[in-house]
Design a protein around this motif. Structure first.
Motif, PDB file in Angstrom:
ATOM      1  N   UNK A   5      42.748 -15.078 -64.874  1.00  0.00           N
ATOM      2  CA  UNK A   5      42.931 -13.921 -64.002  1.00  0.00           C
ATOM      3  C   UNK A   5      42.121 -14.092 -62.726  1.00  0.00           C
ATOM      4  N   UNK A   6      42.738 -13.776 -61.609  1.00  0.00           N
ATOM      5  CA  UNK A   6      42.046 -13.846 -60.337  1.00  0.00           C
ATOM      6  C   UNK A   6      40.991 -12.752 -60.279  1.00  0.00           C
ATOM      7  N   UNK A   7      39.841 -13.094 -59.666  1.00  0.00           N
ATOM      8  CA  UNK A   7      38.729 -12.153 -59.621  1.00  0.00           C
ATOM      9  C   UNK A   7      38.257 -11.938 -58.189  1.00  0.00           C
ATOM     10  N   UNK A   8      37.703 -10.776 -57.951  1.00  0.00           N
ATOM     11  CA  UNK A   8      37.141 -10.461 -56.646  1.00  0.00           C
ATOM     12  C   UNK A   8      36.018  -9.454 -56.806  1.00  0.00           C
ATOM     13  N   UNK A   9      35.025  -9.539 -55.931  1.00  0.00           N
ATOM     14  CA  UNK A   9      33.894  -8.605 -55.915  1.00  0.00           C
ATOM     15  C   UNK A   9      34.028  -7.730 -54.673  1.00  0.00           C
ATOM     16  N   UNK A  10      33.769  -6.432 -54.833  1.00  0.00           N
ATOM     17  CA  UNK A  10      33.734  -5.509 -53.699  1.00  0.00           C
ATOM     18  C   UNK A  10      32.342  -4.900 -53.634  1.00  0.00           C
ATOM     19  N   UNK A  11      31.713  -4.981 -52.476  1.00  0.00           N
ATOM     20  CA  UNK A  11      30.377  -4.417 -52.276  1.00  0.00           C
ATOM     21  C   UNK A  11      30.514  -3.135 -51.464  1.00  0.00           C
ATOM     22  N   UNK A  60      19.740  -8.808 -56.686  1.00  0.00           N
ATOM     23  CA  UNK A  60      19.657  -9.365 -58.038  1.00  0.00           C
ATOM     24  C   UNK A  60      21.031  -9.434 -58.690  1.00  0.00           C
ATOM     25  N   UNK A  61      21.803  -8.363 -58.589  1.00  0.00           N
ATOM     26  CA  UNK A  61      23.125  -8.336 -59.237  1.00  0.00           C
ATOM     27  C   UNK A  61      24.106  -9.278 -58.559  1.00  0.00           C
ATOM     28  N   UNK A  62      24.038  -9.387 -57.241  1.00  0.00           N
ATOM     29  CA  UNK A  62      24.908 -10.329 -56.549  1.00  0.00           C
ATOM     30  C   UNK A  62      24.567 -11.771 -56.917  1.00  0.00           C
ATOM     31  N   UNK A  63      23.274 -12.059 -57.013  1.00  0.00           N
ATOM     32  CA  UNK A  63      22.849 -13.403 -57.411  1.00  0.00           C
ATOM     33  C   UNK A  63      23.338 -13.725 -58.817  1.00  0.00           C
ATOM     34  N   UNK A  64      23.278 -12.730 -59.713  1.00  0.00           N
ATOM     35  CA  UNK A  64      23.756 -12.923 -61.075  1.00  0.00           C
ATOM     36  C   UNK A  64      25.250 -13.184 -61.129  1.00  0.00           C
ATOM     37  N   UNK A  68      27.473 -16.976 -62.245  1.00  0.00           N
ATOM     38  CA  UNK A  68      28.545 -17.072 -63.236  1.00  0.00           C
ATOM     39  C   UNK A  68      29.838 -17.614 -62.645  1.00  0.00           C
ATOM     40  N   UNK A  69      30.012 -17.425 -61.335  1.00  0.00           N
ATOM     41  CA  UNK A  69      31.274 -17.828 -60.696  1.00  0.00           C
ATOM     42  C   UNK A  69      30.979 -18.156 -59.237  1.00  0.00           C
ATOM     43  N   UNK A  70      30.778 -19.424 -58.932  1.00  0.00           N
ATOM     44  CA  UNK A  70      30.386 -19.811 -57.575  1.00  0.00           C
ATOM     45  C   UNK A  70      31.542 -19.644 -56.602  1.00  0.00           C
ATOM     46  N   UNK A  71      31.220 -19.235 -55.371  1.00  0.00           N
ATOM     47  CA  UNK A  71      32.161 -19.046 -54.273  1.00  0.00           C
ATOM     48  C   UNK A  71      33.327 -18.118 -54.642  1.00  0.00           C
ATOM     49  N   UNK A  72      32.981 -17.080 -55.393  1.00  0.00           N
ATOM     50  CA  UNK A  72      33.975 -16.055 -55.724  1.00  0.00           C
ATOM     51  C   UNK A  72      34.315 -15.253 -54.464  1.00  0.00           C
ATOM     52  N   UNK A  73      35.554 -14.799 -54.377  1.00  0.00           N
ATOM     53  CA  UNK A  73      35.945 -13.952 -53.253  1.00  0.00           C
ATOM     54  C   UNK A  73      35.170 -12.643 -53.304  1.00  0.00           C
ATOM     55  N   UNK A  74      34.734 -12.176 -52.133  1.00  0.00           N
ATOM     56  CA  UNK A  74      33.928 -10.956 -52.066  1.00  0.00           C
ATOM     57  C   UNK A  74      34.234 -10.218 -50.780  1.00  0.00           C
ATOM     58  N   UNK A  95      26.889 -18.117 -51.202  1.00  0.00           N
ATOM     59  CA  UNK A  95      27.151 -17.927 -52.628  1.00  0.00           C
ATOM     60  C   UNK A  95      28.559 -17.397 -52.895  1.00  0.00           C
ATOM     61  N   UNK A  96      29.131 -16.676 -51.915  1.00  0.00           N
ATOM     62  CA  UNK A  96      30.448 -16.064 -52.063  1.00  0.00           C
ATOM     63  C   UNK A  96      31.348 -16.456 -50.900  1.00  0.00           C
ATOM     64  N   UNK A  97      32.637 -16.351 -51.135  1.00  0.00           N
ATOM     65  CA  UNK A  97      33.614 -16.450 -50.048  1.00  0.00           C
ATOM     66  C   UNK A  97      33.777 -15.047 -49.482  1.00  0.00           C
TER      67      UNK A  97
END
Length: 366
Positions: A5-11, A60-64, A68-74, A95-97
């Motif tokens: 599954x494709x993953x993405x982080x939203x801040x 801390x949470x972003x680093x964590x 677990x998933x390097x260069x994840x979309x964010x 650390x993120x895209x």
């Protein structure tokens, strides 16, 4: 079909983040969203929620997540978070895209004075401005025409609430009194500008998505009613006499950079001409109007759709609760409110979504 599954982080978890959370979740993404507990998107039924209440916890949470998933979309969906991460966590961009990007463009648009320097190159008018830290005993205060408005040149606070968003100073005495209440860090981040008038109906924005400085989709809007300064309750697509130049100057300005992502370019009409106020290099508050104008925009951006068809109708956006408060204070606008409310074919709402109701009712409770 890939089983992963494709993953993405939203801040950030404001209304614009809520829109993105819903859109990405509904096309099959696993979304992790970081925000404060009381932010509206944290009440959505979609996504994995990570509550952060301190600046240290955010890092801390972003680093964590990155471990677990390097260069994840964010996607960073808030200007406050974006400014903080740019200044205090530069490693975030390795650390993120990250979208929005690139860092050089962000360093310009997150700072009003830097933005105005770029505006010089395209012959775009903007209000005369000076940093408060540049005012001293040798300043010729008589050279300023009052009233003047004091704004943040750049955001310096994330979880700490600033004393004000904007402040109108009527004379030299007001200005000196304000200066006495500020710490040096604030003086270095606040700008005083010529006041372009109190009529918020003269405020216009160009909301858009750009890819490396090239326009992908855009819409010129008039912020018809404001709940408070900088917070709209009704936004309408604008096709009037200034629409062409607002679009042209916006495209020229962003085209000077390699910016990628959503943004809005704010203008005010003053003495019959559009003045650039600022560029907000992140998803904007009325972003849901973009889905109404470009129904397939998100899949198109992601390369999952070959066309980006544009809705030919003149579209509108409304935050019902904010507008109800305004109409209670000014009943003369009630007919316009109802005309927007019952414009079923070309109107969209801010938070309301029949498939995800809790954020709306949380807004009612607040």
């Amino acid at each position: 079909m890939s089983l992963i599954q494709k993953q993405i982080v939203i801040v950030g978890a404001g209304p614009q983040a809520l829109f993105l959370l819903r859109e990405y979740s509904r096309i099959g993404y696993l979304v992790t969203i970081l925000g404060r507990k009381n932010e509206i998107a944290m009440y959505s039924r979609y996504g994995i929620k990570l509550i952060v209440d301190t600046e240290e916890d955010l890092i801390h949470k972003l680093t964590g997540l990155a471990s677990k998933n390097s260069m994840q979309d964010c996607i960073v969906a808030s200007g406050f978070y974006l400014s903080f991460l740019m200044k205090n966590f530069p490693g975030f961009f390795t650390l993120f895209n990250v979208v929005p990007k690139d860092k050089e463009a962000l360093s310009i648009f997150l700072n009003k004075l830097n933005t105005y320097q770029l505006a010089e190159e395209i012959d775009c008018k903007y209000p005369k401005s000076v940093l408060l830290s540049q005012l001293n005993h040798d300043t010729d205060y008589k050279s300023f025409t009052f009233p003047q408005i004091v704004k943040w040149n750049q955001d310096i606070y994330l979880y700490e609430k600033p004393a004000f968003k904007t402040c109108l100073v009527q004379n030299i005495k007001d200005l000196k009194n304000l200066n006495q209440t500020l710490i040096d860090r604030e003086k270095q981040s606040l700008v005083m500008q010529e006041f372009l008038g109190a009529d918020l109906q003269n405020n216009f924005s160009y909301g858009a998505y750009f890819d490396r400085g090239n326009l992908v989709a855009g819409i010129c809007v008039n912020e018809v009613r404001h709940y408070r300064s900088g917070v709209s309750s009704v936004v309408e697509e604008y096709r009037g006499e200034f629409a062409e130049i607002i679009e042209e100057k916006s495209i020229q300005l962003i085209g000077k950079t390699l910016f990628t992502g959503f943004l809005d370019v704010e203008f005010k009409i003053f003495n019959g001409e559009p003045y650039l106020l600022e560029v907000n290099p992140r998803p904007f508050g009325f972003i849901r109007i973009m889905k109404l104008k470009y129904p397939d925009l998100i899949p198109y951006i992601l390369g999952e759709c070959v066309s980006n068809q544009k809705n030919s109708k003149q579209v509108q956006w409304m935050n019902v609760l904010r507008d109800m408060v305004l109409i209670a204070k000014n009943p003369g606008k009630i007919l316009h409110m109802f005309s927007v409310l019952f414009n079923f074919s070309s109107r969209t709402f801010d938070v309301w979504d029949i498939g995800d109701l809790k954020p709306f009712f949380r807004q009612v409770k607040r």
